[in-house]
Design a protein around this motif. Structure first.
Motif, mmCIF file in Angstrom:
data_model
loop_
_atom_site.group_PDB
_atom_site.id
_atom_site.type_symbol
_atom_site.label_atom_id
_atom_site.label_comp_id
_atom_site.label_asym_id
_atom_site.label_seq_id
_atom_site.Cartn_x
_atom_site.Cartn_y
_atom_site.Cartn_z
ATOM 1 N N GLY A 192 0.817 -1.211 0.000
ATOM 2 C CA GLY A 192 0.000 0.000 0.000
ATOM 3 C C GLY A 192 0.852 1.262 0.000
ATOM 4 N N TYR A 193 0.601 2.130 -0.947
ATOM 5 C CA TYR A 193 1.365 3.368 -1.058
ATOM 6 C C TYR A 193 1.204 4.227 0.192
ATOM 7 N N SER A 194 -0.016 4.409 0.663
ATOM 8 C CA SER A 194 -0.259 5.258 1.835
ATOM 9 C C SER A 194 0.378 4.671 3.087
ATOM 10 N N SER A 226 12.510 5.818 -3.752
ATOM 11 C CA SER A 226 12.414 4.928 -4.896
ATOM 12 C C SER A 226 11.301 3.898 -4.705
ATOM 13 N N TYR A 227 11.248 3.281 -3.509
ATOM 14 C CA TYR A 227 10.218 2.270 -3.277
ATOM 15 C C TYR A 227 8.834 2.901 -3.242
ATOM 16 N N ARG A 228 8.753 4.114 -2.731
ATOM 17 C CA ARG A 228 7.478 4.837 -2.725
ATOM 18 C C ARG A 228 7.023 5.097 -4.167
ATOM 19 N N ASP A 229 7.949 5.504 -5.030
ATOM 20 C CA ASP A 229 7.618 5.713 -6.442
ATOM 21 C C ASP A 229 7.154 4.411 -7.094
ATOM 22 N N PHE A 230 7.804 3.316 -6.733
ATOM 23 C CA PHE A 230 7.441 2.003 -7.270
ATOM 24 C C PHE A 230 6.007 1.636 -6.897
ATOM 25 N N LEU A 231 5.656 1.815 -5.631
ATOM 26 C CA LEU A 231 4.293 1.495 -5.187
ATOM 27 C C LEU A 231 3.276 2.417 -5.846
ATOM 28 N N LEU A 232 3.633 3.678 -5.984
ATOM 29 C CA LEU A 232 2.733 4.627 -6.623
ATOM 30 C C LEU A 232 2.491 4.252 -8.078
ATOM 31 N N ASP A 233 3.564 3.870 -8.756
ATOM 32 C CA ASP A 233 3.471 3.552 -10.172
ATOM 33 C C ASP A 233 2.730 2.241 -10.409
ATOM 34 N N ILE A 239 -4.466 7.141 -9.363
ATOM 35 C CA ILE A 239 -5.590 6.864 -10.250
ATOM 36 C C ILE A 239 -6.784 6.349 -9.455
ATOM 37 N N LYS A 240 -6.535 5.432 -8.523
ATOM 38 C CA LYS A 240 -7.617 4.889 -7.708
ATOM 39 C C LYS A 240 -8.291 5.984 -6.880
ATOM 40 N N GLU A 241 -7.479 6.879 -6.299
ATOM 41 C CA GLU A 241 -8.038 7.965 -5.510
ATOM 42 C C GLU A 241 -8.877 8.905 -6.373
ATOM 43 N N ASP A 242 -8.371 9.222 -7.541
ATOM 44 C CA ASP A 242 -9.089 10.123 -8.438
ATOM 45 C C ASP A 242 -10.393 9.505 -8.917
ATOM 46 N N ILE A 243 -10.371 8.212 -9.231
ATOM 47 C CA ILE A 243 -11.586 7.537 -9.679
ATOM 48 C C ILE A 243 -12.615 7.487 -8.549
ATOM 49 N N ALA A 244 -12.155 7.216 -7.325
ATOM 50 C CA ALA A 244 -13.075 7.204 -6.180
ATOM 51 C C ALA A 244 -13.728 8.576 -5.993
ATOM 52 N N GLU A 245 -12.946 9.632 -6.214
ATOM 53 C CA GLU A 245 -13.479 10.985 -6.089
ATOM 54 C C GLU A 245 -14.537 11.262 -7.161
#
Length: 378
Positions: A192-194, A226-233, A239-245
């Motif tokens: 999970g990114y968050s 780097s690992y944070r970017d990996f999880l985000l990508d 995208i999931k957050e934006d779609i939920a919005e």
């Protein structure tokens, strides 16, 4: 062919349960099986008993934990990959728009058949290319250590840097967060990114991390980022957050929500606009649009509604170039010439070189200026 293998090896798979869900992989393996045995002879895939049984055979071998044998989810969600095209029955498109998670019965009522992008179908018909396609599909099911390493190499890190970052995340930093009571879970297992961002922010405040990071000339901070970017990508968190919005916006009609979601994931009319404008990859000119990604220059969250819909706020790119652009490893100056970040250690692996350029019009300039200022890694 390289673009096909790359796209098949980087499917958007669900990792929310701690492991990659095999549903999309199993459905594509089922299609390949039916092509091999002659049951699918034309580029026409029907959701029928034969496909369901083939899916279940592959799923029984690859499932983990509480994974459910449900063909409806991958059959529906593969459309976001760009090569899986629905051909609707009369009224079928409207029927699907009313269902957030359509059942198998609903899909059969709405969709006559699915076709693959022709270049992909041709590859699956070819015995030699088909074997490589299978290998590419199984890459989606690797554990996170392997996938993270491959992702770093694919985004221009050297093997030495990739090994150092992986070792830091899996070893030293995981030991520190455990010793400080932040979490007992090894960081490389966090999907999970968050969740990871919260842990990274906490450990960065501790002296043991700060002293080691200073001695290592910022290597541990770089590994966390780097690992944070990996999880985000790979997790498509934004995208999931934006779609939920979008879905939660009561001011939008169902049809409007569908249109906005399509725009957010680079599909629908927005994708058509970019295809009409660029005609192929904006950088290389590659013409098989099914393998190209429609991406915003000024990110969705930073853009207003008009900018989100503008074809001038978008690039059509091969997956490797799209990923490098989205993560800020490349950008373009006001003349369209490529800019390479110093953090992109091995650009040749991505097929990137200093001579690349894109053809701009004046409407692109403000969007690219934003990308250079806020996204590009100097």
């Amino acid at each position: 062919m390289t673009a096909i293998y790359q796209q098949l090896s980087s499917l958007k798979v669900d990792r929310s349960s701690g492991h990659p869900k095999p549903h999309k992989v199993c459905l594509l393996l089922a299609v390949i099986e039916l092509i091999e045995c002659g049951s699918i002879a034309a580029n026409r895939i029907v959701l029928n008993t034969e496909l369901e049984e083939a899916f279940s055979r592959h799923f029984s071998k690859l499932k983990k934990g509480n994974d459910k044998d449900d063909i409806s989810k991958p059959f529906y969600h593969l459309q976001t990959e760009g090569f899986w095209h629905f051909h609707y029955l009369p009224g079928g498109e409207h029927c699907l728009q009313q269902a957030k998670a359509p059942s198998k019965a609903k899909l059969k009522q709405a969709i006559a058949y699915v076709s693959l992008e022709q270049s992909l179908f041709d590859a699956l018909v070819s015995q030699d290319a088909r074997a490589r396609c299978k290998e590419a599909l199984f890459a989606n099911l690797e554990d996170l250590s392997e996938q993270y390493y491959r992702w770093m190499i694919a985004t221009g890190r050297s093997e030495k840097t990739a090994n150092n970052y992986l070792g830091a995340i899996r070893g030293s930093i995981s030991k520190w967060v455990s010793a400080e009571g932040i979490t007992e879970q090894n960081l490389i297992a966090i999907t999970g990114y968050s969740s990871f961002t919260g842990i990274a922010e906490k450990i960065a405040e501790y002296k043991v991390f700060q002293c080691s990071d200073k001695r290592g000339k910022g290597m541990y901070s770089a590994a966390l980022n780097s690992y944070r970017d990996f999880l985000l990508d790979t997790g498509q968190a934004h995208i999931k957050e934006d779609i939920a919005e979008i879905i939660g916006n009561d001011k939008l009609t169902t049809t409007e929500k569908t249109q906005w979601v399509s725009t957010r994931i680079g599909q629908g009319k927005y994708r058509e606009k970019l295809i009409n404008h660029w005609g192929g990859c904006a950088v290389t000119g590659y013409k098989s649009t099914s393998l190209l990604i429609a991406s915003h220059i000024k990110p969705w969250r930073a853009a207003d509604d008009q900018e989100r819909l503008s074809e001038y706020n978008g690039l059509l790119l091969l997956p490797n170039l799209d990923k490098a652009f989205d993560l800020g490893y490349i950008s373009f100056n006001d003349k369209g010439r490529i800019s390479l970040s110093e953090q992109l250690e091995t650009p040749a692996i991505l097929g990137v070189d200093q001579d690349m350029c894109i053809t701009l019009v004046k409407q692109h300039q403000d969007f690219l200026a934003y990308h250079r200022e806020h996204i590009f890694r100097q």
